[in-house]
Design a protein around this motif. Sequence first.
Motif, PDB file in Angstrom:
ATOM      1  N   ILE A   8      36.735  67.553  72.146  1.00  0.00           N
ATOM      2  CA  ILE A   8      36.495  66.734  73.334  1.00  0.00           C
ATOM      3  C   ILE A   8      35.778  65.449  72.937  1.00  0.00           C
ATOM      4  O   ILE A   8      34.774  65.490  72.221  1.00  0.00           O
ATOM      5  CB  ILE A   8      35.654  67.494  74.377  1.00  0.00           C
ATOM      6  N   THR A  37      40.531  66.765  75.625  1.00  0.00           N
ATOM      7  CA  THR A  37      39.912  66.130  76.787  1.00  0.00           C
ATOM      8  C   THR A  37      39.228  64.846  76.346  1.00  0.00           C
ATOM      9  O   THR A  37      38.570  64.814  75.313  1.00  0.00           O
ATOM     10  CB  THR A  37      38.860  67.058  77.443  1.00  0.00           C
ATOM     11  N   ILE A  60      44.661  64.957  80.603  1.00  0.00           N
ATOM     12  CA  ILE A  60      43.697  64.988  79.502  1.00  0.00           C
ATOM     13  C   ILE A  60      42.423  64.210  79.835  1.00  0.00           C
ATOM     14  O   ILE A  60      41.362  64.441  79.266  1.00  0.00           O
ATOM     15  CB  ILE A  60      44.338  64.415  78.208  1.00  0.00           C
ATOM     16  N   LYS A  62      39.251  63.087  82.044  1.00  0.00           N
ATOM     17  CA  LYS A  62      38.272  63.403  83.080  1.00  0.00           C
ATOM     18  C   LYS A  62      37.333  62.201  83.190  1.00  0.00           C
ATOM     19  O   LYS A  62      37.095  61.506  82.198  1.00  0.00           O
ATOM     20  CB  LYS A  62      37.468  64.661  82.732  1.00  0.00           C
TER      21      LYS A  62
END
Length: 262
Positions: A8, A37, A60, A62
């Motif tokens: 991430i 992400t 993918i 946020k």
Amino acid sequence: MPVLKEIIDAHAHLIWPTLLKQVDQVIKRAQKQGITTIINTGIKYDDFEPCLRLGKQFPIIKNIIGIHPEEAVQPDVDVKLFKDHFRKHSEEFLALGEIGLDYLQVRDSSLRKFQEQIFRDQLDFAIEMQKPVVIHCRWAEKHAVNILEEEKYSDLPGVLLHCFIGAEKYIARSLEHDNWYFTIPTSVYYKKINQEIAKRLPIEKIMLETDAPFLQPKPEFEVNEPQYLKFSIEKISTLKNISKDDIAEITTHNCKSFFNLK
């Protein structure tokens, strides 16, 4: 370096013009490197619309958003408008950030006081919304930590110190809080100060970030991208004598826990 299974990027600015114009390719390159992400960061009211658009277009991505300390001192800043819009879209933003203090860019004492006022207002708002906060504090680590440790802010769901390079005593104080974390930027690959911070922090308190398009892992790279987290993992693995897989797994776990990601 082999592709790791899940990584991430805890902080990137995909709506920055240099990345937004090629965002499809940026995401494809990231996914090829195991990025699952990307937490895209807005820094002002005008960023709501492009953040929301990217979030809908690419699973993918946020989003988080806040009034950046440099934006907080602009004459047209409207905190009420920002908060009203955040309330409408609160489910689509994981956190409030990046917010904080910047005494490098803001030298005037009266503007610093105003910047602190906006910072406190956003901390109060984060408690109201029960959102964690992502903190920008440049040349202002002492002041930011002092404020965050005030009793009135003890109910913050979480504090993430973005690219923190403060003195040892402020690191030590921050580590006393269970719900405070740090991000290590991709510049750790070559910058000694980031390397020293990475060595000092327990891996259980670290998340990885690019701050793309900034803080690239090599000076010759013109633009930073989420795909370059591989350089951070490589360097932190060497610095801490922890496997690359474990670096990816633990930092990903930290990020999921902090941002309440499924």
